[in-house]
Design a protein around this motif. Structure first.
Motif, mmCIF file in Angstrom:
data_model
loop_
_atom_site.group_PDB
_atom_site.id
_atom_site.type_symbol
_atom_site.label_atom_id
_atom_site.label_comp_id
_atom_site.label_asym_id
_atom_site.label_seq_id
_atom_site.Cartn_x
_atom_site.Cartn_y
_atom_site.Cartn_z
ATOM 1 N N LEU A 55 33.368 36.517 48.699
ATOM 2 C CA LEU A 55 34.305 37.036 47.712
ATOM 3 C C LEU A 55 33.846 36.727 46.292
ATOM 4 C CD1 LEU A 55 37.635 36.063 49.462
ATOM 5 C CD2 LEU A 55 36.610 38.330 49.319
ATOM 6 N N VAL A 56 33.039 35.707 46.149
ATOM 7 C CA VAL A 56 32.551 35.318 44.837
ATOM 8 C C VAL A 56 31.551 36.356 44.317
ATOM 9 C CG1 VAL A 56 31.421 33.457 43.545
ATOM 10 C CG2 VAL A 56 32.992 32.905 45.391
ATOM 11 N N GLY A 57 31.055 37.235 45.174
ATOM 12 C CA GLY A 57 30.064 38.230 44.778
ATOM 13 C C GLY A 57 30.463 39.059 43.574
ATOM 14 N N SER A 58 31.633 39.660 43.602
ATOM 15 C CA SER A 58 32.050 40.470 42.460
ATOM 16 C C SER A 58 32.350 39.595 41.247
ATOM 17 C CB SER A 58 33.251 41.350 42.814
ATOM 18 O OG SER A 58 34.358 40.578 43.225
ATOM 19 N N PHE A 59 32.731 38.345 41.489
ATOM 20 C CA PHE A 59 32.952 37.429 40.375
ATOM 21 C C PHE A 59 31.642 37.029 39.698
ATOM 22 C CE2 PHE A 59 37.015 36.017 42.646
ATOM 23 C CZ PHE A 59 37.778 36.947 41.964
ATOM 24 N N GLY A 60 30.548 37.054 40.446
ATOM 25 C CA GLY A 60 29.238 36.774 39.850
ATOM 26 C C GLY A 60 28.910 37.800 38.779
ATOM 27 N N ALA A 61 29.197 39.054 39.074
ATOM 28 C CA ALA A 61 28.962 40.116 38.090
ATOM 29 C C ALA A 61 29.918 39.968 36.899
ATOM 30 C CB ALA A 61 29.120 41.479 38.749
ATOM 31 N N SER A 62 31.146 39.557 37.162
ATOM 32 C CA SER A 62 32.095 39.324 36.067
ATOM 33 C C SER A 62 31.603 38.199 35.168
ATOM 34 C CB SER A 62 33.479 38.955 36.612
ATOM 35 O OG SER A 62 34.071 40.055 37.237
ATOM 36 N N ALA A 63 31.032 37.160 35.775
ATOM 37 C CA ALA A 63 30.512 36.034 34.996
ATOM 38 C C ALA A 63 29.415 36.492 34.043
ATOM 39 C CB ALA A 63 29.994 34.930 35.925
ATOM 40 N N VAL A 64 28.545 37.381 34.507
ATOM 41 C CA VAL A 64 27.485 37.910 33.642
ATOM 42 C C VAL A 64 28.114 38.571 32.422
ATOM 43 C CG1 VAL A 64 25.637 39.622 33.437
ATOM 44 C CG2 VAL A 64 25.801 38.211 35.499
ATOM 45 N N LEU A 65 29.171 39.329 32.631
ATOM 46 C CA LEU A 65 29.816 40.037 31.521
ATOM 47 C C LEU A 65 30.576 39.096 30.585
ATOM 48 C CD1 LEU A 65 31.097 43.207 33.394
ATOM 49 C CD2 LEU A 65 29.348 43.126 31.621
ATOM 50 N N ILE A 104 33.209 56.256 54.527
ATOM 51 C CA ILE A 104 34.072 57.115 53.691
ATOM 52 C C ILE A 104 35.070 56.244 52.931
ATOM 53 C CG2 ILE A 104 35.861 58.912 53.748
ATOM 54 C CD1 ILE A 104 33.207 60.078 54.375
ATOM 55 N N LEU A 105 35.632 55.257 53.615
ATOM 56 C CA LEU A 105 36.616 54.380 52.972
ATOM 57 C C LEU A 105 36.003 53.636 51.782
ATOM 58 C CD1 LEU A 105 38.428 52.836 56.080
ATOM 59 C CD2 LEU A 105 39.247 54.664 54.570
ATOM 60 N N GLY A 106 34.785 53.151 51.940
ATOM 61 C CA GLY A 106 34.117 52.451 50.842
ATOM 62 C C GLY A 106 33.916 53.357 49.642
ATOM 63 N N ALA A 107 33.449 54.568 49.904
ATOM 64 C CA ALA A 107 33.234 55.526 48.811
ATOM 65 C C ALA A 107 34.559 55.887 48.133
ATOM 66 C CB ALA A 107 32.543 56.778 49.350
ATOM 67 N N ALA A 131 36.731 46.444 45.090
ATOM 68 C CA ALA A 131 37.315 47.485 45.945
ATOM 69 C C ALA A 131 36.518 47.636 47.232
ATOM 70 C CB ALA A 131 37.362 48.815 45.187
ATOM 71 N N LEU A 132 35.206 47.590 47.113
ATOM 72 C CA LEU A 132 34.341 47.730 48.276
ATOM 73 C C LEU A 132 34.499 46.541 49.231
ATOM 74 C CD1 LEU A 132 32.217 49.534 49.592
ATOM 75 C CD2 LEU A 132 30.472 48.317 48.263
ATOM 76 N N ILE A 133 34.607 45.340 48.693
ATOM 77 C CA ILE A 133 34.813 44.142 49.512
ATOM 78 C C ILE A 133 36.116 44.264 50.305
ATOM 79 C CG2 ILE A 133 35.372 41.669 49.403
ATOM 80 C CD1 ILE A 133 33.308 41.515 47.073
ATOM 81 N N ALA A 134 37.156 44.813 49.665
ATOM 82 C CA ALA A 134 38.442 44.984 50.362
ATOM 83 C C ALA A 134 38.303 45.892 51.576
ATOM 84 C CB ALA A 134 39.488 45.536 49.397
ATOM 85 N N VAL A 135 37.375 46.812 51.525
ATOM 86 C CA VAL A 135 37.167 47.753 52.634
ATOM 87 C C VAL A 135 36.212 47.191 53.681
ATOM 88 C CG1 VAL A 135 36.157 50.001 53.236
ATOM 89 C CG2 VAL A 135 37.722 49.811 51.294
ATOM 90 N N ILE A 136 35.107 46.620 53.265
ATOM 91 C CA ILE A 136 34.069 46.213 54.222
ATOM 92 C C ILE A 136 34.187 44.761 54.667
ATOM 93 C CG2 ILE A 136 32.433 47.933 53.341
ATOM 94 C CD1 ILE A 136 30.921 45.571 52.006
ATOM 95 N N GLY A 137 35.202 44.073 54.176
ATOM 96 C CA GLY A 137 35.387 42.669 54.513
ATOM 97 C C GLY A 137 35.679 42.444 55.988
#
Length: 183
Positions: A55-65, A104-107, A131-137
């Protein structure tokens, strides 16, 4: 027409200069503390640590920003919080209510999240990953339903924001401050 199309791909400008070492150091400090605290909170709140770490994956990108480019529109608090929360809600809803193949759900989750973030002026690129994590988790994540929006997503984004407010305003450089705006 094809020649013009490919000519657009050449670019034309120069790559920007490297940021000063002090800015790089502040970025490092904010990212380290922010991601570390999100990981600690994830570890304390999850039964299975391995399921919470991705779950920290998308937060890693947020940290960069928010630590590396705190002046960017994508990095502002409304974008950070709104982008993650809206995208998590959309991802959970898409998975919950559409019995389709996960590809399809991920897209759908990512593309509808982008539209929603545009309409709400909360565009935050890592929101697409949320959003993608919520689907493929995992099934464990899917069983949490809309609690996924609250924890780890909203909780993690708030932790990152608090650290960004603190770290980005510690510098003596008057040009380094955060945020540019709240609303």
């Amino acid at each position: 027409m094809l020649k013009i199309f490919f000519k657009k791909m050449q670019g034309g400008g120069l790559s920007p200069a490297r940021k000063p070492f002090t800015k790089i150091l502040w970025s490092w400090l904010g990212a380290f503390i922010g991601i570390y605290l999100v990981s600690i909170v994830s570890e304390l709140s999850q039964v299975n640590v391995l399921n919470s770490l991705f779950l920290v994956g998308s937060f890693g990108a947020s940290a960069v920003l928010i630590y590396g480019a705190p002046d960017a529109d994508f990095s502002q608090p409304r974008n950070l919080l709104g982008g993650h929360i809206i995208s998590a809600f959309i991802g959970v809803s898409i998975f919950k209510f559409f019995p389709l193949d996960v590809t399809i759900l991920g897209a759908l989750a990512v593309s509808f999240s982008i539209v929603a973030m545009h309409f709400t002026r909360t565009l935050h690129p890592p929101g697409g990953a949320t959003a993608l994590i919520a689907v493929i988790g995992s099934s464990e994540l899917h069983n949490t339903g809309y609690m996924f929006v609250v924890t780890p997503i909203a909780t993690g984004a708030i932790i990152l924001l608090i650290i960004a407010l603190f770290i980005n305003n510690l510098s003596n450089n008057t040009k380094r401050h955060y945020p540019k705006y709240w609303l």
